[in-house]
Design a protein around this motif. Sequence first.
Motif, short mmCIF file in Angstrom:
data_model
loop_
_atom_site.label_atom_id
_atom_site.label_comp_id
_atom_site.label_asym_id
_atom_site.label_seq_id
_atom_site.Cartn_x
_atom_site.Cartn_y
_atom_site.Cartn_z
N GLU A 75 0.85 -1.19 0.00
CA GLU A 75 0.00 0.00 0.00
C GLU A 75 0.89 1.25 0.00
N TRP A 76 0.65 2.17 -0.94
CA TRP A 76 1.48 3.36 -1.07
C TRP A 76 0.87 4.51 -0.25
N SER A 77 1.74 5.23 0.45
CA SER A 77 1.25 6.29 1.32
C SER A 77 2.39 7.25 1.67
N LEU A 78 2.02 8.48 2.06
CA LEU A 78 3.00 9.45 2.57
C LEU A 78 2.96 9.50 4.10
N ARG A 79 2.40 8.45 4.68
CA ARG A 79 2.15 8.41 6.12
C ARG A 79 3.41 8.66 6.94
N TRP A 80 4.55 8.03 6.56
CA TRP A 80 5.75 8.13 7.40
C TRP A 80 6.47 9.45 7.21
N TYR A 81 6.29 10.08 6.05
CA TYR A 81 6.82 11.44 5.88
C TYR A 81 6.03 12.41 6.76
N SER A 82 4.70 12.21 6.81
CA SER A 82 3.87 13.04 7.68
C SER A 82 4.25 12.84 9.15
N THR A 83 4.52 11.57 9.51
CA THR A 83 4.94 11.29 10.90
C THR A 83 6.23 12.03 11.25
N TYR A 84 7.15 12.04 10.29
CA TYR A 84 8.42 12.73 10.53
C TYR A 84 8.20 14.23 10.77
N PHE A 85 7.43 14.86 9.89
CA PHE A 85 7.26 16.32 9.99
C PHE A 85 6.36 16.73 11.16
N HIS A 86 5.69 15.77 11.80
CA HIS A 86 4.88 16.10 12.98
C HIS A 86 5.49 15.55 14.27
N SER A 87 6.72 15.06 14.19
CA SER A 87 7.37 14.50 15.37
C SER A 87 8.42 15.47 15.91
N GLY A 88 8.24 15.87 17.16
CA GLY A 88 9.21 16.76 17.78
C GLY A 88 10.58 16.10 17.92
N THR A 89 10.59 14.80 18.21
CA THR A 89 11.87 14.09 18.38
C THR A 89 12.69 14.12 17.09
N TRP A 90 12.03 13.78 15.97
CA TRP A 90 12.76 13.76 14.69
C TRP A 90 13.19 15.16 14.27
N LEU A 91 12.31 16.14 14.42
CA LEU A 91 12.66 17.50 13.99
C LEU A 91 13.75 18.10 14.87
N ASP A 92 13.71 17.83 16.19
CA ASP A 92 14.77 18.32 17.07
C ASP A 92 16.11 17.68 16.70
N ALA A 93 16.09 16.38 16.42
CA ALA A 93 17.34 15.70 16.03
C ALA A 93 17.87 16.25 14.70
N THR A 94 16.96 16.56 13.78
CA THR A 94 17.39 17.15 12.50
C THR A 94 18.03 18.51 12.72
N ALA A 95 17.43 19.31 13.61
CA ALA A 95 18.00 20.63 13.91
C ALA A 95 19.39 20.50 14.53
N ILE A 96 19.56 19.52 15.43
CA ILE A 96 20.87 19.28 16.04
C ILE A 96 21.89 18.90 14.98
N SER A 97 21.52 17.99 14.08
CA SER A 97 22.46 17.55 13.04
C SER A 97 22.82 18.69 12.10
N LEU A 98 21.81 19.49 11.71
CA LEU A 98 22.09 20.61 10.81
C LEU A 98 23.00 21.65 11.47
N THR A 99 22.71 21.95 12.74
CA THR A 99 23.55 22.92 13.46
C THR A 99 24.99 22.44 13.57
N ALA A 100 25.14 21.16 13.97
CA ALA A 100 26.50 20.60 14.10
C ALA A 100 27.21 20.59 12.74
N ALA A 101 26.48 20.23 11.69
CA ALA A 101 27.11 20.14 10.36
C ALA A 101 27.52 21.53 9.85
N ILE A 102 26.70 22.53 10.09
CA ILE A 102 27.04 23.89 9.63
C ILE A 102 28.28 24.42 10.34
N PHE A 103 28.30 24.28 11.68
CA PHE A 103 29.48 24.76 12.42
C PHE A 103 30.72 23.92 12.10
N THR A 104 30.53 22.62 11.90
CA THR A 104 31.66 21.76 11.52
C THR A 104 32.24 22.20 10.19
#
Length: 272
Positions: free
Chosen positions: A49-78
């Motif tokens: 079954e095809w769905s965008l369900r897990w992409y929606s889960t990612y963009f509505h998850s504070g855990t995933w978005l916070d981790a993405t922000a941490i990775s982006l911040t670390a990568a930019i300063f690195t």
Amino acid sequence: MYEDHVRPRQRIPLYILGGIIMLLLIVPSMIVVPMSFSGSDFLEFPPREWSLRWYSTYFHSGTWLDATAISLTAAIFTALFATILGTLAAYGLRLLGRGLSPLLLAALTMPLTVPVILIAIGIFYVYARIGLVNTMTGLVLAHTMMAIPFVVVVVFSRLQSFDLNQVRVAESLGSNPARSFILIVLPQLRFSIISGALLAFLTSFDEVIIALFISGGSQSTLTRVMFTNLRDQVDPTIAAVASMLNVISVLLVVVFQMIEARDRRALSKSTS
């Protein structure tokens, strides 16, 4: 003049072997893309079954978005710190000539040859003593150490064709070393510096082993959260995140190749 005696038909086995190797390298990374569009509660291939369900889960998850922000911040300063330090180190090696330069180059690129797990263990014990575990500062410093060799290699290779007489002439006319470096050297290295910065960004953004040792809690990186979720539960959101990481990595590699090609054309024009 070199003459190619190999007939096109004789190259067919080489093309087939190259194609098989390319498939073995690409397929494991690309197989997560269709899995990320599955509507199932579990990772499955091919999706029923095809769905965008897990992409929606990612963009509505504070855990995933916070981790993405941490990775982006670390990568930019690195990327910022590794590019500055790596460029200066490469220029210093070029000024040294053939004396200590090979030995120092080997020392600066040592993180590329030492197993990452050994580096991670060493960093963890040092950070535990000075209180840098689970901090952004510690993460950026560790990733900068891992990224500097990539910047040094890229910039130093470009400096091999740089004529130092340009700097000597400028200094003989009254320019100080810093002004000569900024006005003469940097403009000619700009493509290599940008390429090194992209590699440094990717080195930090995709890194997971060191992050497992020194990041956690609110400072968890995206790759660390992916590893933890894969270990503790089968969450298809991982496939969606991995697909987006693949897209980012491919785009940056394409940009890197375009910059490299432009640098080679500029170098060819300057030497012709």
